[in-house]
Design a protein around this motif. Structure first.
Motif, short mmCIF file in Angstrom:
data_model
loop_
_atom_site.label_atom_id
_atom_site.label_comp_id
_atom_site.label_asym_id
_atom_site.label_seq_id
_atom_site.Cartn_x
_atom_site.Cartn_y
_atom_site.Cartn_z
N LEU A 282 18.95 82.82 4.95
CA LEU A 282 19.60 81.75 5.71
C LEU A 282 20.85 82.25 6.40
O LEU A 282 21.18 81.80 7.50
N ALA A 283 21.57 83.17 5.76
CA ALA A 283 22.83 83.66 6.31
C ALA A 283 23.25 84.91 5.57
O ALA A 283 22.77 85.19 4.47
N GLY A 284 24.16 85.65 6.19
CA GLY A 284 24.71 86.83 5.55
C GLY A 284 26.08 87.14 6.12
O GLY A 284 26.44 86.67 7.20
N LYS A 285 26.86 87.90 5.39
CA LYS A 285 28.15 88.38 5.88
C LYS A 285 28.49 89.69 5.18
O LYS A 285 28.03 89.95 4.07
N VAL A 286 29.28 90.50 5.85
CA VAL A 286 29.76 91.74 5.25
C VAL A 286 30.79 91.40 4.19
O VAL A 286 31.60 90.48 4.34
N CYS A 287 30.74 92.12 3.08
CA CYS A 287 31.71 91.91 2.01
C CYS A 287 33.04 92.56 2.39
O CYS A 287 33.07 93.61 3.02
N GLY A 288 34.13 91.94 1.98
CA GLY A 288 35.45 92.45 2.32
C GLY A 288 35.79 92.13 3.76
O GLY A 288 35.25 91.20 4.37
N ALA A 289 36.71 92.91 4.32
CA ALA A 289 37.20 92.62 5.66
C ALA A 289 36.17 92.89 6.74
O ALA A 289 36.16 92.27 7.79
N GLY A 290 35.25 93.83 6.47
CA GLY A 290 34.24 94.20 7.46
C GLY A 290 34.33 95.67 7.79
O GLY A 290 35.15 96.41 7.28
N GLY A 291 33.43 96.10 8.66
CA GLY A 291 33.42 97.48 9.10
C GLY A 291 32.36 98.33 8.43
O GLY A 291 32.25 99.52 8.70
N GLY A 292 31.58 97.75 7.56
CA GLY A 292 30.56 98.51 6.83
C GLY A 292 30.49 98.03 5.40
O GLY A 292 30.85 96.90 5.09
N GLY A 293 30.01 98.89 4.52
CA GLY A 293 29.93 98.51 3.11
C GLY A 293 28.74 97.62 2.83
O GLY A 293 27.67 97.78 3.41
#
Length: 337
Positions: A282-293
């Motif tokens: 349904l949805a997703g997001k990068v963990c932490g501030a972003g930029g990878g990981g």
């Protein structure tokens, strides 16, 4: 001579990362972060020695530093974070400090902060010092700030201490972490955690965002406010165990976060997002501030396995993990190695 083993969970932030940075945490009234502890553990073992040697060994980084005593301890090496903690909580004699973390380096799961909490707790107990949680948190955050040399947020330190699903609220009266009464098993059945294969530095992304906010960049300020609104919706959704609403809040947070810095996303991340959505996320997001990981996804009921296979087909590494109800655990007298 007794060995001390400290174990801490790491965390998945579901919404509100970057809002934990001072002074954003105070300037955005009602700012909060929502995260949940995960059993990709950080561990620190203190093994007493018969001599005055200080040996620091990081198993996950495959790094080791040895000093003949505290007086020659250096804090500018690859293991400087742990060395600084040893200097702040000096042992009465020689020790082996052996650390490990199951979360990949640069994963955005707060692994270094969890390691700091584990090491600080183990070192304090070895000294016979009863250090209150709030004092331990402040010490570890301060030392990590010295190491990173950029502002550090506070959200990463609470799941290692407390475990569970947390709503961390910021105000002029201080930070308060409250447990969200959530069925973690139900959330876990709909959650997928995937390592993108790209390590990231939260300090760099967070500094970009903080600078833009303090410079009153209208795009960044508007984005931070959208993140704050999505976080409030996430807390309400999890309190009601409404995972569809939680997924909507996750999607809103991610779209807002991408406006904060051009370093937040990448073609590799967007490829994984596309694959997951096509398979039932349904949805997703990068963990932490972003930029990878790592990327966290909320899936449709019964579609978790399909999403995992789709991510692996695009080169993602699905991390086998369980959500954790408990935080810091100290075990006394365990066998070292």
């Amino acid at each position: 001579m007794t060995e001390i083993l400290a174990r801490c969970p790491t965390r998945i932030d579901l919404a509100g990362g970057t809002l934990d940075l001072w002074p954003i945490s105070l300037l955005e009234e009602g700012a909060r972060t929502v995260n949940v502890a995960v059993d990709l553990e950080a561990t620190a073992r203190v093994v007493p020695r018969a001599d005055s040697t200080i040996r620091i060994c990081s198993r996950d980084l495959n790094q080791e530093e040895t000093y003949k005593g505290l007086e020659v301890l250096r804090t500018d090496g690859r293991l400087g974070f742990m060395a600084r903690l040893v200097a702040e909580l000096p042992p009465p004699g020689g020790i082996d400090l052996i650390t490990d973390c199951a979360a990949p380096a640069g994963s955005g799961l707060g692994g270094s902060s969890a390691l700091g909490i584990a090491a600080g707790a183990a070192l304090a107990r070895h000294r016979g010092e009863e250090i209150p949680p709030a004092q331990l948190l402040g010490l570890v955050q301060g030392v990590e700030t010295q190491v990173l040399r950029v502002p550090t947020g506070v959200q990463d330190y609470y799941p290692p201490l407390l475990g569970g699903a947390l709503a961390i609220q910021y105000s002029v009266r201080g930070t308060r972490a409250g447990t969200i009464p959530l069925d973690l098993d139900r959330l876990e059945r709909r959650l997928v955690l995937c390592f993108s294969g790209v390590s990231r530095s939260s300090g760099i992304s967070n500094w970009d965002m903080l600078k833009g906010y303090l410079d009153a960049d209208p795009v960044v300020v508007a984005g931070i406010r959208r993140v704050a609104a999505a976080t409030r919706r996430m807390e309400a959704a999890l309190t009601d165990t409404d995972l569809e609403a939680a997924a909507a809040a996750l999607a809103e947070e991610w779209e807002a976060r991408k406006t904060l810095s051009p370093k937040v996303s990448s073609p590799e991340i967007e490829s994984l997002m596309e694959a997951a959505r096509g398979a039932g996320a349904l949805a997703g997001k990068v963990c932490g501030a972003g930029g990878g990981g790592c990327i966290v996804f909320l899936t449709r009921p019964g579609r978790r396995d399909e999403v995992q296979r789709a991510l692996e087909s695009r080169g993602g590494r699905v991390l086998s993990s369980r959500l954790r109800k408990d935080g810091l655990r100290l075990e006394i007298g365990k066998n070292g190695g």
